[in-house]
Design an enzyme around this catalytic site. Sequence first.
Site, PDB file in Angstrom:
ATOM      1  N   GLY A 132       2.268 -13.444   2.092  1.00  0.00           N
ATOM      2  CA  GLY A 132       1.333 -13.929   1.093  1.00  0.00           C
ATOM      3  C   GLY A 132       0.716 -15.267   1.410  1.00  0.00           C
ATOM      4  CG  ASP A 133       0.550 -19.534   2.090  1.00  0.00           C
ATOM      5  OD1 ASP A 133      -0.278 -19.952   2.930  1.00  0.00           O
ATOM      6  OD2 ASP A 133       0.742 -20.106   1.009  1.00  0.00           O
ATOM      7  CG  ASP A 134      -1.187 -20.730   6.247  1.00  0.00           C
ATOM      8  OD1 ASP A 134      -2.175 -20.124   5.777  1.00  0.00           O
ATOM      9  OD2 ASP A 134      -1.059 -21.973   6.181  1.00  0.00           O
ATOM     10  CB  SER A 174      -2.146 -13.967   6.059  1.00  0.00           C
ATOM     11  OG  SER A 174      -2.149 -15.038   5.126  1.00  0.00           O
TER      12      SER A 174
END
Length: 447
Positions: A251-253, A284
Site C-alpha cells: 500500500g505504499d513505496d 504500488s
Amino acid sequence: MGISRLPISVFVFFLLSAHHHLSLGDPITCSGTVPMKHRSQMLSISDFGAVGDGTTLNTNAFNAAIDRIRNAKNVSEGTLLYVPRGVYLTQSFNLTSHMTLYLADGAVIKALQDREKWPLIDPLPSYGRGRERPGQRYISFIHGDGLTDVVITGKNGTIDGAGEPWWNMWRHGTLKFTRPGLVEFKNSTDILISHVVLQNSPFWTLHPVYCSGVVVHHVTILAPTDSPNTDGIDPDSSSNVCIEDSYISTGDDLVAVKSGWDEYGIAYNRPSRDITIRRITGSSPFAGIAIGSETSGGIQNVTVENITLYNSGIGVHIKTNIGRGGSIQGITVSGVHLEKVRTGIKISGDTGDHPDDKFNASALPVVRGITIKNVWGIKVERAGMVQGLKDAPFTNLCFSNVTFTGTKGSPIWKCSDVVGAAEKVNPTACPELTSTSQQGGYCGNQT
C-alpha cells in the site's frame, strides 16, 4: 496471498519481466555477500511445544527456542530453528545472533493482534519520536537489536503481520503510538533474508535501521493496495545493503531508502550508502522505488537497475523537504520498465511532513549527481516532475534514453529550480534539463 494467486495478467507480466532479465545471461548478484550459513545444530519449534493450528498461542515456544540458541555452547557456529507446516500464532518475539529462522513450505508465523499486550520501545534517535505518533513506538513483530549473523529463509513460508486491525486504528485516528513493523533489525550486521513471504504488515514491512551488511533476495512482500504506510523494504541509515530478485505489492513505496527525520536525523548523522536495488517487480499506489523523504543523515551511492512496475503512482521518486538537511548524491537508476503509471519520474523538494515545529527551515537538502537512464514506459499519464528548492536548486541531473507514451497523447514534464541535462528524452524534457555544460550535469556518452 502468494504470487500464484495474483491475477493472470499480472503473473504473466512478472514472468515476462523475469525472462527479460535472465535472458541477458546469468544475472549479476550480490546474494553471496552475506552467505547462507551451515548451522551445526538444528531445533524444531515443535520440540518446544508449539502447535500450528492457528489458535494455540506459541509465544512461549518461540522465546524458549531462541533462549536455547542464545545460550548454546557453540553459539558462534549457530543454530537453525525449523518451523514446520502449520499456522503458528504468536506475540512479538526477539531473535538472537548466529541463528537461522527457517520456514518450511506451508509454514506461517502469524501475529496475535492484542494491542494491550504488544510491547513498546523507545523511538529511533534519528527520528526523535515515533514516526506516526509522538513518544514511544510498538516493537516490530519479529525484532532484532544489536545482532550479527542472522538468517530468515525457508521454502517460501510466510510471516503474516495480520495488520488489518492496525490499519483500521490508523484510519479511525485511534492510534496511541506508532504501529509496529513486521520485521526490524537495528544496529545489526550480516543479515540475510530470502525465500520467504512477508505479508500484511501493520506498518513498514522490512526495516533494517543502523545496519550494515544486509542482503534481501527472492522474497515476496504483499499487502492490500489500500493498507496505509505498508512500505515493502526500508533500508534506513544503513550501509552495504543489497535488495534483488523480489516481488513486492503493497500500500505504499515498494523500496524506500531513508536516513533520519529533520533535526534528529541531522544530529544522529548516519547516512544510508552503498545500496543496490535490482530486479524488483511489483505495483504500488505510491512509488516503486523511493529515496526519502526522511533523508537527513544523507544518502549516497545508490544503484537501482532492472525494475519493472505496473499499476503504480510513481515509478521512481526522490523526495526531500526543507528542514531535512543532508545530501542526496551518487544515485544511478537504469533499466526501468513502467506500465500504467501516473508519473514516471519525480524528484521533489517539498514532500513529507515534519516531526515537530523545531525543525530548522534553513537546513536545506543538497541534491546533486542523479543519473536516470534507459527508462521506458507505456500508459504513463505524466512523464516527470523535477522540482528543486529556490534556495537550494537540484544540480547535476542527467536523464538519458527516457521514453514515455501516454493514454491520451504525450505526457509532459514539469520542472523548476533544477539544473541538468537530457539526451534522447521523449516527450521532450523541460528547458531546465537541456543544458549541455558540465556544471549542468552533461550526460556525456552514457547510454
